[in-house]
Design a protein around this motif. Structure first.
Motif, short mmCIF file in Angstrom:
data_model
loop_
_atom_site.label_atom_id
_atom_site.label_comp_id
_atom_site.label_asym_id
_atom_site.label_seq_id
_atom_site.Cartn_x
_atom_site.Cartn_y
_atom_site.Cartn_z
N ALA A 49 0.84 -1.21 0.00
CA ALA A 49 0.00 0.00 0.00
C ALA A 49 0.87 1.26 0.00
N VAL A 50 1.95 1.24 0.78
CA VAL A 50 2.86 2.39 0.79
C VAL A 50 3.47 2.58 -0.59
N GLY A 51 3.87 1.48 -1.22
CA GLY A 51 4.43 1.55 -2.57
C GLY A 51 3.42 2.09 -3.58
N ALA A 52 2.17 1.69 -3.42
CA ALA A 52 1.13 2.17 -4.33
C ALA A 52 0.88 3.67 -4.12
N LEU A 53 0.91 4.12 -2.86
CA LEU A 53 0.78 5.56 -2.61
C LEU A 53 1.91 6.33 -3.27
N TYR A 54 3.12 5.79 -3.16
CA TYR A 54 4.26 6.44 -3.80
C TYR A 54 4.06 6.51 -5.32
N ALA A 55 3.61 5.40 -5.91
CA ALA A 55 3.38 5.38 -7.36
C ALA A 55 2.33 6.42 -7.76
N LEU A 56 1.29 6.55 -6.95
CA LEU A 56 0.27 7.56 -7.22
C LEU A 56 0.88 8.96 -7.20
N PHE A 57 1.63 9.26 -6.15
CA PHE A 57 2.23 10.59 -6.03
C PHE A 57 3.32 10.83 -7.07
N GLU A 58 3.92 9.75 -7.55
CA GLU A 58 4.95 9.88 -8.58
C GLU A 58 4.34 10.34 -9.91
N ARG A 59 3.09 9.99 -10.15
CA ARG A 59 2.43 10.35 -11.40
C ARG A 59 1.70 11.71 -11.34
N LEU A 60 1.43 12.18 -10.15
CA LEU A 60 0.64 13.41 -10.01
C LEU A 60 1.32 14.66 -10.57
N PRO A 61 2.63 14.87 -10.40
CA PRO A 61 3.22 16.09 -10.95
C PRO A 61 3.01 16.24 -12.46
N GLN A 62 3.14 15.15 -13.19
CA GLN A 62 2.91 15.22 -14.64
C GLN A 62 1.45 15.57 -14.93
N ALA A 63 0.54 14.99 -14.16
CA ALA A 63 -0.88 15.29 -14.35
C ALA A 63 -1.16 16.78 -14.08
N VAL A 64 -0.54 17.31 -13.04
CA VAL A 64 -0.70 18.74 -12.73
C VAL A 64 -0.12 19.59 -13.85
N ASP A 65 1.09 19.24 -14.31
CA ASP A 65 1.72 20.00 -15.40
C ASP A 65 0.87 20.00 -16.66
N GLN A 66 0.36 18.83 -17.03
CA GLN A 66 -0.42 18.73 -18.26
C GLN A 66 -1.76 19.44 -18.13
N THR A 67 -2.33 19.45 -16.94
CA THR A 67 -3.56 20.20 -16.71
C THR A 67 -3.28 21.70 -16.81
N ALA A 68 -2.18 22.14 -16.22
CA ALA A 68 -1.80 23.55 -16.31
C ALA A 68 -1.56 23.96 -17.76
N ALA A 69 -0.94 23.08 -18.53
CA ALA A 69 -0.70 23.37 -19.96
C ALA A 69 -2.02 23.53 -20.70
N ALA A 70 -3.00 22.71 -20.36
CA ALA A 70 -4.32 22.82 -21.00
C ALA A 70 -4.99 24.14 -20.63
N VAL A 71 -4.87 24.54 -19.37
CA VAL A 71 -5.44 25.82 -18.93
C VAL A 71 -4.79 26.97 -19.70
N ARG A 72 -3.45 26.93 -19.79
CA ARG A 72 -2.75 27.99 -20.52
C ARG A 72 -3.19 28.05 -21.99
N HIS A 73 -3.33 26.90 -22.60
CA HIS A 73 -3.76 26.85 -24.00
C HIS A 73 -5.15 27.46 -24.19
N VAL A 74 -6.06 27.06 -23.32
CA VAL A 74 -7.43 27.57 -23.41
C VAL A 74 -7.45 29.09 -23.19
N GLU A 75 -6.61 29.56 -22.26
CA GLU A 75 -6.55 31.01 -22.03
C GLU A 75 -5.96 31.72 -23.25
N GLU A 76 -4.90 31.15 -23.82
CA GLU A 76 -4.30 31.77 -25.01
C GLU A 76 -5.30 31.88 -26.16
#
Length: 140
Positions: A49-76
Motif C-alpha cells: 500500500a505504501v508503494g502504491a501511494l508512492y506510485a500515485l504521487f509519482e504520477r501526479l506532478p505530470q498530471a498537474v503540469d499537463q492540466t496547467a498546460a491545457a489551462v494555458r492553451h485555453v486562455e491563449e
C-alpha cells in the motif's frame, strides 16, 4: 486504459479508487490480513500500500503540469469566461499559481513516501510452521 474518453474521467476514477481504499481500511487493519485473515500477511500488504501511494504521487506532478498546460492553451485561445464576472486572465494566473504550489507539495510528499517505501519494502510477517498455523490466533 481507455485513451479515448475525456481526460477528467481518469482523474475521477483515481479519486474513486482512493476513496474505495479509505472505506476498506477505515475500520482497522483487517483488510490487510489477506484472503485467509492472517496477521502475518499484513506487513507486506501494508508495504504494498505504501508503494502504491508512492506510485500515485509519482504520477501526479505530470498530471498537474499537463492540466496547467491545457489551462494555458485555453486562455491563449481566449476561450475562458468567468461565471462570477472575474477577469479571466487574473483568475487563470491564480489557478496556475495554485497548481504550481500543489505540485511543490506533491513533490515534498513524494520525498517522504520514497523514504517510507524504503522502510516498508523490508517488512514481512513471521513465518509459521503448518502446525503453528493451525493453532495461531489469525485475527490478532
Amino acid at each position: 486504459m481507455d485513451l479515448t474518453r475525456d481526460p477528467h474521467y481518469s482523474i475521477r476514477d483515481a479519486a474513486d479508487s482512493v476513496r474505495e481504499y479509505n472505506h476498506r481500511t477505515i475500520d482497522g487493519p483487517e483488510p490487510f490480513y489477506g484472503e485467509h485473515q492472517l496477521i502475518n500477511y499484513a506487513p507486506p500488504a501494508t508495504g504494498e500500500a505504501v508503494g502504491a501511494l508512492y506510485a500515485l504521487f509519482e504520477r501526479l506532478p505530470q498530471a498537474v503540469d499537463q492540466t496547467a498546460a491545457a489551462v494555458r492553451h485555453v486562455e491563449e485561445q481566449q476561450a475562458i469566461r468567468m461565471a462570477n464576472g472575474d477577469e479571466p486572465s487574473e483568475a487563470v494566473s491564480r489557478l496556475l499559481r495554485d497548481l504550481i504550489d500543489a505540485k511543490q507539495s506533491i513533490l515534498l510528499a513524494q520525498t517522504h513516501l520514497r523514504s517510507a517505501v524504503q522502510v516498508s519494502s523490508n517488512m514481512a510477517g513471521h513465518w509459521l510452521d503448518d502446525d503453528q498455523l493451525e493453532d495461531a490466533d489469525t485475527n490478532a
